[in-house]
Design a protein around this motif. Sequence first.
Motif, PDB file in Angstrom:
ATOM      1  N   ALA A  46       2.887   0.864  -2.976  1.00 39.98           N
ATOM      2  CA  ALA A  46       1.986   0.603  -4.098  1.00 39.98           C
ATOM      3  C   ALA A  46       2.293   1.552  -5.253  1.00 39.98           C
TER       4      ALA A  46
ATOM      5  N   LEU B 224     -10.322  -2.862   4.216  1.00 41.92           N
ATOM      6  CA  LEU B 224     -10.112  -2.974   2.779  1.00 41.92           C
ATOM      7  C   LEU B 224     -11.343  -3.626   2.159  1.00 41.92           C
TER       8      LEU B 224
ATOM      9  N   ARG C 189      -7.324   3.482  -4.636  1.00 38.02           N
ATOM     10  CA  ARG C 189      -7.160   3.367  -3.184  1.00 38.02           C
ATOM     11  C   ARG C 189      -5.793   3.878  -2.766  1.00 38.02           C
ATOM     12  N   THR C 190      -4.784   3.664  -3.606  1.00 37.77           N
ATOM     13  CA  THR C 190      -3.441   4.161  -3.299  1.00 37.77           C
ATOM     14  C   THR C 190      -3.428   5.679  -3.187  1.00 37.77           C
TER      15      THR C 190
ATOM     16  N   ASP D   8      -5.082   6.656   0.078  1.00 40.89           N
ATOM     17  CA  ASP D   8      -4.213   6.364   1.223  1.00 40.89           C
ATOM     18  C   ASP D   8      -3.091   7.389   1.347  1.00 40.89           C
TER      19      ASP D   8
ATOM     20  N   THR E  29      -2.936  -2.456  -3.154  1.00 41.87           N
ATOM     21  CA  THR E  29      -4.099  -1.589  -3.269  1.00 41.87           C
ATOM     22  C   THR E  29      -4.226  -1.112  -4.715  1.00 41.87           C
TER      23      THR E  29
ATOM     24  N   SER F  10       0.818  -1.212   0.000  1.00 41.65           N
ATOM     25  CA  SER F  10       0.000   0.000   0.000  1.00 41.65           C
ATOM     26  C   SER F  10       0.854   1.265   0.000  1.00 41.65           C
ATOM     27  N   HIS F  11       0.149   2.408  -0.014  1.00 37.96           N
ATOM     28  CA  HIS F  11       0.753   3.728   0.116  1.00 37.96           C
ATOM     29  C   HIS F  11       1.916   3.921  -0.866  1.00 37.96           C
TER      30      HIS F  11
END
Length: 222
Positions: A94, A132, A150-151, A154, A146, A90-91
């Motif tokens: 990602a 999630l 969504r990335t 975030d 993600t 993620s974040h």
Amino acid sequence: MSLAGTMKSLMSLTEAQYGLVTTRQAELNGAHRRDLSRLVQAGILEHMAHGVYRLAGAPCPGLVELRAAWLQLAPELETDQREAVHGVVSHSSAALIYEVGLLDPLRWEFIIPPPRRFRTRRQDVAVHRAPLAADDVRLVDGLLATTPLRTVADLASVRLDGGHLGLVVADMLERRLVRPGDVALAVAPYAAAYGLPGATGREFLEHLTDRQGRRISHVALR
């Protein structure tokens, strides 16, 4: 198990995991820790991280350190057995997978949704606890990550600086990884935190991409 048998077992595991295997995966397939140590001494395996090895000579995948850190989140599970609850890239990590922006993160970032708990002693790994949805996650090059949308959300939620966030968004729009209307909705809740109280999601999106001189949002939002 003989070393030959261990190698046969490891070959099957590493083939599906970009040359990587965890100690726990190997043990569940009949190998022993001492056999792994002997293979390291023989130059057949390379130690990548605690409990993670790479088959020497296998093609080195991109972001191999990230892949090793992701495997550590659920070391007993093979990649095709994993679900979002076991950990998702993620974040900023990602963003690296999607090759957007110019981020140079100091830590590998993951989301592990509740109720699962996970702790790590690694200083270069950050685990976020957040829900999630099924459509927040996709498989990218063998990693659960993600989605681009969504990335973006975030990164905005952790207040990534506007310049870097704008470049991530502009790159995603230019490559058609996201739709501008969807991005506008995703970033709208964070406009005030970026000094734009009362701004709509569209206005915030235009502000972010204007900072890059890209003006992508003006074209895309028509």
